[in-house]
Design a protein around this motif. Structure first.
Motif, short mmCIF file in Angstrom:
data_model
loop_
_atom_site.label_atom_id
_atom_site.label_comp_id
_atom_site.label_asym_id
_atom_site.label_seq_id
_atom_site.Cartn_x
_atom_site.Cartn_y
_atom_site.Cartn_z
N ASP A 69 0.89 -1.01 -0.04
CA ASP A 69 0.07 0.01 0.04
C ASP A 69 0.97 1.19 -0.07
O ASP A 69 0.35 2.47 -0.23
CB ASP A 69 -0.87 -0.06 1.37
N CYS A 70 2.22 1.15 0.23
CA CYS A 70 3.06 2.25 0.32
C CYS A 70 4.59 1.62 0.45
O CYS A 70 4.95 0.57 0.54
CB CYS A 70 2.88 2.94 1.65
N LEU A 71 5.36 2.75 0.39
CA LEU A 71 6.70 2.25 0.30
C LEU A 71 7.12 1.61 1.60
O LEU A 71 7.88 0.57 1.34
CB LEU A 71 7.56 3.63 0.25
N GLN A 72 6.72 1.84 2.87
CA GLN A 72 6.95 1.01 3.96
C GLN A 72 6.64 -0.50 3.71
O GLN A 72 7.33 -0.95 4.46
CB GLN A 72 6.47 1.84 4.99
N ASP A 73 5.24 -0.74 3.36
CA ASP A 73 5.24 -2.04 3.11
C ASP A 73 5.99 -2.92 2.56
O ASP A 73 6.31 -3.87 2.74
CB ASP A 73 3.70 -2.05 2.50
N PHE A 74 6.61 -2.22 1.38
CA PHE A 74 7.46 -2.88 0.28
C PHE A 74 8.76 -3.17 1.35
O PHE A 74 9.52 -4.07 1.45
CB PHE A 74 7.63 -2.09 -0.71
N LEU A 75 9.34 -1.93 1.93
CA LEU A 75 10.42 -1.98 2.67
C LEU A 75 10.55 -3.14 3.62
O LEU A 75 11.74 -3.63 3.82
CB LEU A 75 11.00 -0.69 3.07
N LEU A 113 9.20 -5.97 3.60
CA LEU A 113 9.51 -7.11 3.00
C LEU A 113 10.91 -7.46 2.39
O LEU A 113 11.51 -8.29 2.28
CB LEU A 113 8.17 -7.47 2.02
N TYR A 114 11.13 -6.38 1.86
CA TYR A 114 12.76 -6.05 1.21
C TYR A 114 13.74 -6.42 2.42
O TYR A 114 14.44 -7.35 2.08
CB TYR A 114 12.80 -4.69 0.78
N PHE A 115 13.55 -5.78 3.49
CA PHE A 115 14.49 -6.32 4.71
C PHE A 115 14.51 -7.48 5.11
O PHE A 115 15.49 -8.23 5.31
CB PHE A 115 14.73 -5.31 5.63
#
Ligand code: ADE
Ligand code: ZN
Length: 342
Positions: A56-62, A64-66
């Motif tokens: 839903d936003c950059l933080q959601d992705f970050l 899972l990325y980390f």
């Protein structure tokens, strides 16, 4: 899509200027590395990984990325990751890449800086020899961490100047203005690193202006919201400051509601040196040429503008002028041969 547009996208030499190597970790590779390194993940199979990639936003992705990159442990892991990306985009006619990596995300987990750098640079060197792909490496500081920790990363980078060309700024944008990193960017510039920063992705035009004025960046990563400000847009056009835009990433992180809302066309119309890139292709479901196809399908761009974007990818790079000219000549030759075969 017209045949010529499709074959221009498939065949023109292109550079990628906004690519996080950790964002190329494909679900199956993540699971294989988790198994071989004994890392626990909350996914049973590749389908479950792919299903989790709804943001839903950059933080959601970050988040899972980390989590995903926790499987990267050995030099071979970093080599395999980098090589898989390079082989994949060789098929997209990528001839040059300026690649980000996030060392703090690894050193914080106890992985040595040299383990990360060694794997990535060996793969880049093999790609130069075996695939004819040239590269530059850009080390990003994680913006949600304190500036003191960025200084520690810079100290490591100073020991490896032959392998690290630039410094960047990434991770959470909201609440972490670029000015927080003024001192470490100044130190990095003094050490000869070329500065860039992610700004105007979720943040405002003011972040872009601050990164230009305070961090003295030479290229803007994303920069979408720079276009909200007419004076800043004119400044970027006058100075031909490159912008590395990432249409599929913006759409998947809900920065834009649809691909047709991508600011790439508006940036071209404003005379900006805009480029098209993939950002984190595994997480967003699109590599370099998928992003060009998204632009061709969803924006009202001409064949000439597709060629312009490919040319901008070299013009906006940190290659020497002679190297840029060599790549631009290759594009013109390729266009001639595609036209003859039509
Ligand atoms: N790290 C990886 N991808 C990123 C992005 N799109 N924005 C900020 N930080 C990132
Ligand atoms: Zn990015």
């Amino acid at each position: 899509m017209p045949d010529l547009t499709q074959s221009l996208i498939d065949n023109l030499p292109k550079a990628e200027l906004h690519l996080h190597i950790e964002g190329t970790l494909e679900p199956q590779m993540m699971l294989d590395m988790a198994k071989r390194n004994g890392v626990e993940l909350p996914y049973a199979n590749a389908e479950e990984v792919a299903k989790a990639y709804e943001f839903d936003c950059l933080q959601d992705f970050l988040d899972l990325y980390f989590l995903g990159m926790s499987v990267l442990q050995t030099e071979k892991d970093f080599y395999d990751l980098t090589w898989a990306y390079l082989e994949r985009v060789h098929a997209d006619r990528l001839t040059h890449v300026e690649m980000f990596f996030d060392p703090q995300a690894h050193t914080d987990r106890g992985i040595a800086f040299e383990t990360v750098l060694g794997g990535i640079t060996s793969a880049l060197e093999d790609a130069r020899k075996e695939l004819g792909i040239t590269s530059k490496l850009i080390m990003c500081f994680l913006r949600h961490l304190p500036e003191e920790e960025a200084f520690e990363a810079l100290e490591c980078a100073c020991k490896h100047k032959e392998h690290i060309f630039g410094v960047g700024l990434d991770s959470t944008e909201k609440g972490f203005p670029p000015g927080n990193f003024a001192r470490v960017f100044e130190a990095a510039r003094k050490e000869g690193f070329t500065p860039v920063a992610h700004v105007g992705e979720e943040g405002t035009a003011e972040n872009v202006r601050e990164a230009l004025d305070v961090l003295k960046i030479d290229r803007v990563d994303h920069g979408n919201h720079a276009l909200d400000d007419a004076a800043l847009t004119r400044r970027l056009a006058d100075q031909q400051t490159p912008l590395t835009m990432c249409p599929i990433s913006n759409w998947r992180l809900k920065g834009i509601p649809t691909l047709s809302a991508s600011p790439v066309k508006k940036a071209l119309d404003a005379g900006l040196l805009v480029t098209v890139n993939s950002d984190d292709p595994s997480y967003f479901g699109g590599y370099l040429n998928d992003n060009y196809r998204a632009v061709a399908e969803h924006l009202d761009v001409s064949e000439k503008e597709i060629v312009q974007l490919a040319k901008n990818s070299f013009a906006g790079s940190f290659m020497t002028d002679a190297e840029k000219q060599g790549q631009l000549d290759r594009i013109d030759k390729q266009i001639d041969s595609l036209r003859k075969s039509q």
